[in-house]
Design an enzyme around this catalytic site. Sequence first.
Site, PDB file in Angstrom:
ATOM      1  N   LYS A  75     -16.623 -27.038  -9.308  1.00 23.61           N
ATOM      2  CA  LYS A  75     -15.868 -26.861  -8.066  1.00 23.61           C
ATOM      3  C   LYS A  75     -15.326 -25.441  -8.036  1.00 23.61           C
ATOM      4  O   LYS A  75     -14.852 -24.927  -9.058  1.00 23.61           O
ATOM      5  CB  LYS A  75     -14.733 -27.895  -8.019  1.00 23.61           C
ATOM      6  CG  LYS A  75     -13.926 -27.922  -6.730  1.00 23.61           C
ATOM      7  CD  LYS A  75     -12.926 -29.076  -6.752  1.00 23.61           C
ATOM      8  CE  LYS A  75     -12.115 -29.187  -5.474  1.00 23.61           C
ATOM      9  NZ  LYS A  75     -11.203 -30.356  -5.496  1.00 23.61           N
ATOM     10  N   SER A 150     -11.570 -33.363  -1.544  1.00 24.14           N
ATOM     11  CA  SER A 150     -11.960 -31.992  -1.360  1.00 24.14           C
ATOM     12  C   SER A 150     -13.112 -31.544  -2.259  1.00 24.14           C
ATOM     13  O   SER A 150     -13.698 -30.507  -2.008  1.00 24.14           O
ATOM     14  CB  SER A 150     -10.765 -31.077  -1.605  1.00 24.14           C
ATOM     15  OG  SER A 150     -10.331 -31.186  -2.967  1.00 24.14           O
ATOM     16  N   SER A 174      -9.206 -36.309  -4.626  1.00 23.21           N
ATOM     17  CA  SER A 174     -10.340 -35.427  -4.345  1.00 23.21           C
ATOM     18  C   SER A 174     -11.553 -35.541  -5.262  1.00 23.21           C
ATOM     19  O   SER A 174     -12.568 -34.894  -5.007  1.00 23.21           O
ATOM     20  CB  SER A 174      -9.875 -33.974  -4.334  1.00 23.21           C
ATOM     21  OG  SER A 174      -9.260 -33.709  -3.103  1.00 23.21           O
TER      22      SER A 174
HETATM   23  N1  GLN Z   1      -6.854 -35.191   0.613  1.00 22.13           N
HETATM   24  C1  GLN Z   1      -5.680 -34.899  -0.138  1.00 22.13           C
HETATM   25  C2  GLN Z   1      -5.079 -33.614   0.367  1.00 22.13           C
HETATM   26  O1  GLN Z   1      -5.585 -33.097   1.289  1.00 22.13           O
HETATM   27  C3  GLN Z   1      -6.001 -34.793  -1.603  1.00 22.13           C
HETATM   28  C4  GLN Z   1      -6.688 -33.543  -1.966  1.00 22.13           C
HETATM   29  C5  GLN Z   1      -6.955 -33.401  -3.437  1.00 22.13           C
HETATM   30  O2  GLN Z   1      -6.946 -34.369  -4.190  1.00 22.13           O
HETATM   31  N2  GLN Z   1      -7.164 -32.169  -3.841  1.00 22.13           N
HETATM   32  O3  GLN Z   1      -4.127 -33.123  -0.144  1.00 22.13           O
END
Ligand code: GLN
Length: 472
Positions: A75, A150, A174
């Site tokens: 990532k 994400s 994410s």
């Molecule tokens: N969707 C959640 C957010 O937007 C979690 C994102 C994540 O785990 N990085 O914060």
Amino acid sequence: MNSAEQIARDVQSGSMSATSVLEMSLDAIRARNEELNVFLYVDEEGALEAATKIDARVANGENVGPLAGVPVALKDNLCQDGIPTTCSSKILEGWRPPYNATVVDRLLAAGAVPVGKTNLDEFAMGSSTENSAFGPTRNPLNPSRVPGGSSGGSAAAVAADMTPLALGSDTGGSIRQPAALCGLVGMKPSYGLVSRYGLVAFASSLDQIGPLTKSVTDAAMLLEAIAGHDVLDSTSLPEPAPSLVAHVNDGVAGKRIGLVRELVDGADEDVVASVERAVEALREAGATIVELSVPEFRLGLSAYYLIAPAEASSNLARFDGVRYGLRVNEGDVTAMMEATRTAGFGEEVKRRIMLGTYALSAGYYDAYYGQALKVRTLTIDAFARAYEQADLLLGATTPSVAFEFGSKTSNPMAMYLSDVFTIPSNLSGEPAISVPFGTGEAGLPTGVQLLGPGRSEAQLFAAARVLEIANG
Ligand code: GLN
């Protein structure tokens, strides 16, 4: 592409070369990266160098490591020495970190071959990978749908057979959420099990790095390779990496598994049906299912959307036009910083910084941030009570299968709700895994989530393996 387990065995035995495995991976990337927008950067040269070295070491009779010659996707919020790291943000465009994240060093030590950096929601803020400054990633299983986020690029890399292994980060879901939407195994480990050194911080008290793979065994192999104490991360757990692969086939006989109403209610019918079938599969494998209600989980989302933005507003203060990436020169230093941050951050990141700054400001701190921390404590206590009645917990990973592009971008709240089932484990710092189980709308995969107390990764892999076998 073969499993990591198979590739490592073949490369170590010399029946397949790391360079030929890499060539397959690069071919798959060339074939679909333009269509799917998975990798923001492919390090062909570095990967070839690493693979060549591995082949030479195998020829020399050396033990290369448990991930010998296995291509892995990172990532793009993980630092790799000299390799562009953008967090899918214009503010970091062109920045090359001068060091490796601990996970990258551990991958290299295990014989893995990092091939490139994958797309994400900017600074990991989002649930669809539509918030990337470099365009969205498409779901390889159905390119008109999102891959989740994400860590959408990392999930897509594995789902499209570009690499058998990928690392993501999970602050509120994410890793698990894109795993569910792309039909993969994804685990968020216990907080502190994996070093965060070299992971660009979003919300430091919640962030964890973890694996995205096609199989449970591959996920266990990858986590075992990157876990364990690291002096460079003061929040890292003191002990070495636990033994995980050895326990993958331990089964669930005699285990009590708690089906949590709040981790199912509100999910689409197809998702609920898959969870119900998972219950049957676990029962058939010898587990006792207990039905539980943990009402505190309903408060998780609200607490998360104060704590995570609060920490982000502080963490992202470092992107000031002085130390990293973009600088927009204008007037004095304050004007330069304002212009840089205005041009460099996307809409969602700005929304989070504003929310977080507000929640932390004098006069509002107690009402918002302080209150959210209390909910976090309630969540931790509620988990502890649930684990008196069950060894592991079970629920859905996501409310729906992979959704259409644009269906949630105009309503941030709708997007935030994608993580309603994954957030509790981040608040408690405990591990959870999403495992593909069944299919739903449009033939897309549904994910089932297993949650466990701190350091229960081995048990989670064993339970996930039972579901993997039952899923066929
Ligand atoms: N969707 C959640 C957010 O937007 C979690 C994102 C994540 O785990 N990085 O914060």
